[in-house]
Design a protein around this motif. Sequence first.
Motif, PDB file in Angstrom:
ATOM      1  N   THR A   1      46.586  44.331  63.720  1.00 37.04           N
ATOM      2  CA  THR A   1      46.238  43.417  62.636  1.00 37.04           C
ATOM      3  C   THR A   1      46.403  41.978  63.103  1.00 37.04           C
ATOM      4  OG1 THR A   1      48.486  43.382  61.742  1.00 37.04           O
ATOM      5  CG2 THR A   1      46.993  45.074  60.885  1.00 37.04           C
ATOM      6  N   SER A   2      45.662  41.073  62.472  1.00 34.84           N
ATOM      7  CA  SER A   2      45.770  39.646  62.762  1.00 34.84           C
ATOM      8  C   SER A   2      45.465  38.878  61.494  1.00 34.84           C
ATOM      9  CB  SER A   2      44.791  39.241  63.876  1.00 34.84           C
ATOM     10  OG  SER A   2      43.453  39.290  63.411  1.00 34.84           O
ATOM     11  N   THR A   3      45.496  37.566  61.566  1.00 31.16           N
ATOM     12  CA  THR A   3      45.215  36.747  60.383  1.00 31.16           C
ATOM     13  C   THR A   3      43.739  36.783  59.989  1.00 31.16           C
ATOM     14  OG1 THR A   3      44.943  34.817  61.808  1.00 31.16           O
ATOM     15  CG2 THR A   3      47.135  35.190  60.841  1.00 31.16           C
ATOM     16  N   SER A   4      42.878  37.197  60.898  1.00 31.83           N
ATOM     17  CA  SER A   4      41.436  37.186  60.614  1.00 31.83           C
ATOM     18  C   SER A   4      40.837  38.569  60.435  1.00 31.83           C
ATOM     19  CB  SER A   4      40.685  36.468  61.746  1.00 31.83           C
ATOM     20  OG  SER A   4      40.899  37.117  62.984  1.00 31.83           O
ATOM     21  N   GLY A   5      41.640  39.619  60.648  1.00 31.18           N
ATOM     22  CA  GLY A   5      41.097  40.963  60.516  1.00 31.18           C
ATOM     23  C   GLY A   5      41.997  41.998  61.150  1.00 31.18           C
ATOM     24  N   PHE A   6      41.401  43.117  61.529  1.00 31.81           N
ATOM     25  CA  PHE A   6      42.179  44.182  62.151  1.00 31.81           C
ATOM     26  C   PHE A   6      41.248  45.087  62.956  1.00 31.81           C
ATOM     27  CE2 PHE A   6      41.025  45.549  57.880  1.00 31.81           C
ATOM     28  CZ  PHE A   6      40.607  46.873  58.033  1.00 31.81           C
ATOM     29  N   THR A   7      41.844  45.983  63.714  1.00 34.58           N
ATOM     30  CA  THR A   7      41.068  46.977  64.446  1.00 34.58           C
ATOM     31  C   THR A   7      41.537  48.361  64.015  1.00 34.58           C
ATOM     32  OG1 THR A   7      42.581  47.132  66.332  1.00 34.58           O
ATOM     33  CG2 THR A   7      40.858  45.444  66.440  1.00 34.58           C
ATOM     34  N   PHE A   8      40.637  49.328  64.109  1.00 39.76           N
ATOM     35  CA  PHE A   8      41.031  50.704  63.845  1.00 39.76           C
ATOM     36  C   PHE A   8      40.234  51.641  64.735  1.00 39.76           C
ATOM     37  CE2 PHE A   8      37.574  50.167  60.719  1.00 39.76           C
ATOM     38  CZ  PHE A   8      36.879  51.377  60.794  1.00 39.76           C
TER      39      PHE A   8
ATOM     40  N   MET B   1      36.992  60.139  66.054  1.00 37.17           N
ATOM     41  CA  MET B   1      36.410  60.454  67.357  1.00 37.17           C
ATOM     42  C   MET B   1      36.763  59.418  68.416  1.00 37.17           C
ATOM     43  SD  MET B   1      34.792  63.373  67.105  1.00 37.17           S
ATOM     44  CE  MET B   1      36.197  63.887  66.103  1.00 37.17           C
ATOM     45  N   GLY B   2      37.706  58.522  68.082  1.00 36.68           N
ATOM     46  CA  GLY B   2      38.168  57.539  69.050  1.00 36.68           C
ATOM     47  C   GLY B   2      37.312  56.307  69.199  1.00 36.68           C
ATOM     48  N   VAL B   3      36.394  56.077  68.263  1.00 37.96           N
ATOM     49  CA  VAL B   3      35.562  54.878  68.314  1.00 37.96           C
ATOM     50  C   VAL B   3      36.377  53.675  67.874  1.00 37.96           C
ATOM     51  CG1 VAL B   3      33.435  53.790  67.527  1.00 37.96           C
ATOM     52  CG2 VAL B   3      33.539  56.283  67.777  1.00 37.96           C
ATOM     53  N   GLU B   4      36.410  52.638  68.688  1.00 39.37           N
ATOM     54  CA  GLU B   4      37.166  51.435  68.374  1.00 39.37           C
ATOM     55  C   GLU B   4      36.317  50.497  67.521  1.00 39.37           C
ATOM     56  OE1 GLU B   4      40.321  50.859  69.176  1.00 39.37           O
ATOM     57  OE2 GLU B   4      40.511  52.781  70.216  1.00 39.37           O
ATOM     58  N   VAL B   5      36.827  50.134  66.347  1.00 37.28           N
ATOM     59  CA  VAL B   5      36.090  49.301  65.401  1.00 37.28           C
ATOM     60  C   VAL B   5      36.867  48.020  65.133  1.00 37.28           C
ATOM     61  CG1 VAL B   5      35.056  49.190  63.092  1.00 37.28           C
ATOM     62  CG2 VAL B   5      35.167  51.387  64.313  1.00 37.28           C
ATOM     63  N   THR B   6      36.163  46.891  65.150  1.00 39.23           N
ATOM     64  CA  THR B   6      36.760  45.591  64.837  1.00 39.23           C
ATOM     65  C   THR B   6      36.334  45.179  63.434  1.00 39.23           C
ATOM     66  OG1 THR B   6      36.731  44.899  67.152  1.00 39.23           O
ATOM     67  CG2 THR B   6      36.902  43.171  65.484  1.00 39.23           C
ATOM     68  N   VAL B   7      37.299  44.801  62.608  1.00 41.95           N
ATOM     69  CA  VAL B   7      37.023  44.404  61.227  1.00 41.95           C
ATOM     70  C   VAL B   7      37.348  42.929  61.049  1.00 41.95           C
ATOM     71  CG1 VAL B   7      37.597  44.777  58.799  1.00 41.95           C
ATOM     72  CG2 VAL B   7      37.550  46.715  60.390  1.00 41.95           C
ATOM     73  N   THR B   8      36.402  42.174  60.517  1.00 37.63           N
ATOM     74  CA  THR B   8      36.656  40.781  60.158  1.00 37.63           C
ATOM     75  C   THR B   8      36.797  40.687  58.654  1.00 37.63           C
ATOM     76  OG1 THR B   8      34.276  40.264  60.050  1.00 37.63           O
ATOM     77  CG2 THR B   8      35.388  39.920  62.153  1.00 37.63           C
ATOM     78  N   GLU B   9      37.798  39.941  58.208  1.00 41.67           N
ATOM     79  CA  GLU B   9      38.072  39.784  56.788  1.00 41.67           C
ATOM     80  C   GLU B   9      37.703  38.375  56.328  1.00 41.67           C
ATOM     81  OE1 GLU B   9      41.974  42.402  56.002  1.00 41.67           O
ATOM     82  OE2 GLU B   9      42.144  41.029  57.701  1.00 41.67           O
ATOM     83  N   ALA B  10      37.474  38.232  55.031  1.00 47.57           N
ATOM     84  CA  ALA B  10      37.138  36.944  54.438  1.00 47.57           C
ATOM     85  C   ALA B  10      37.862  36.823  53.103  1.00 47.57           C
ATOM     86  CB  ALA B  10      35.630  36.821  54.243  1.00 47.57           C
ATOM     87  N   SER B  11      37.797  35.643  52.517  1.00 49.04           N
ATOM     88  CA  SER B  11      38.463  35.447  51.221  1.00 49.04           C
ATOM     89  C   SER B  11      37.853  36.326  50.133  1.00 49.04           C
ATOM     90  CB  SER B  11      38.361  33.975  50.809  1.00 49.04           C
ATOM     91  OG  SER B  11      36.994  33.575  50.726  1.00 49.04           O
ATOM     92  N   SER B  12      36.607  36.768  50.355  1.00 47.14           N
ATOM     93  CA  SER B  12      35.928  37.607  49.363  1.00 47.14           C
ATOM     94  C   SER B  12      36.202  39.104  49.541  1.00 47.14           C
ATOM     95  CB  SER B  12      34.418  37.366  49.439  1.00 47.14           C
ATOM     96  OG  SER B  12      33.934  37.648  50.739  1.00 47.14           O
ATOM     97  N   THR B  13      36.873  39.484  50.627  1.00 48.99           N
ATOM     98  CA  THR B  13      37.157  40.892  50.876  1.00 48.99           C
ATOM     99  C   THR B  13      38.071  41.449  49.783  1.00 48.99           C
ATOM    100  OG1 THR B  13      36.978  40.558  53.272  1.00 48.99           O
ATOM    101  CG2 THR B  13      38.072  42.569  52.525  1.00 48.99           C
TER     102      THR B  13
END
Length: 228
Positions: free
Chosen positions: A66-73, A77-89
């Motif tokens: 996790t970070s201040t701008s998003g997170f990864t999961f 099946m082991g696929v690495e996904v990057t998530v970006t968050e916003a004030s509207s999330t």
Amino acid sequence: MAAGLTCAVAGLTGADPSAAADFSSSASSLSATATSSPTARPSLPTGGGPVSGPAAGGATGIVETTSTSGFTFATAMGVEVTVTEASSTKYTRGTHRASARAVKKGASVLVLGTVDSATIAAARVIVQPRGDGGVAAAEAVGVIPFKEGTPSPAKSVGRIPDYTEGEGTIVSGAAADKATKAAQAVVPGGINDRVVKLSNGEYEVHNISVNWPHHIFVSKNFKVLGYE
């Protein structure tokens, strides 16, 4: 097959429980078929369909960082996904409203938003209190992880509509979210990178980053019909 799909519902982690329950109740009518002519896929399989840029979709998995701008999961099946968050999330924990603080390392999440390859600009993050990131469901239905140089099997489960690659209209908003949630409830492990509305009013949810399945078909009432 019906027993496996019941297990899939028991392992549900990131989607609408009613969608999974509806699919489970009709599991006995589904059958799997395979042919001897597998179809090769590129390193990031697209599976065909309408050409698009970033579109509405989502994925399920376990939070890694996790970070201040998003997170990864990572998906089941082991696929690495990057998530970006916003004030509207928007965030929910189960069925209750939550904040970004609910997203912690090890949490099981369903992320809905705008998908661009393996990055999701999150519109909604659903934290599943007792989820496993879709592992049990993916194993139960036999999702095949992507492996370089390994062809995808020509296999289908359930009812597959008369569908031609490239037809339909890419949709967003509530319809795309509901179709993605239904698809991720039954067939997690990959990334749903777009939702296509077909001429009969049903939906094709496009699935990437796995060798199978690439297409998940969802009814007008957002119940999974089949996948291939």
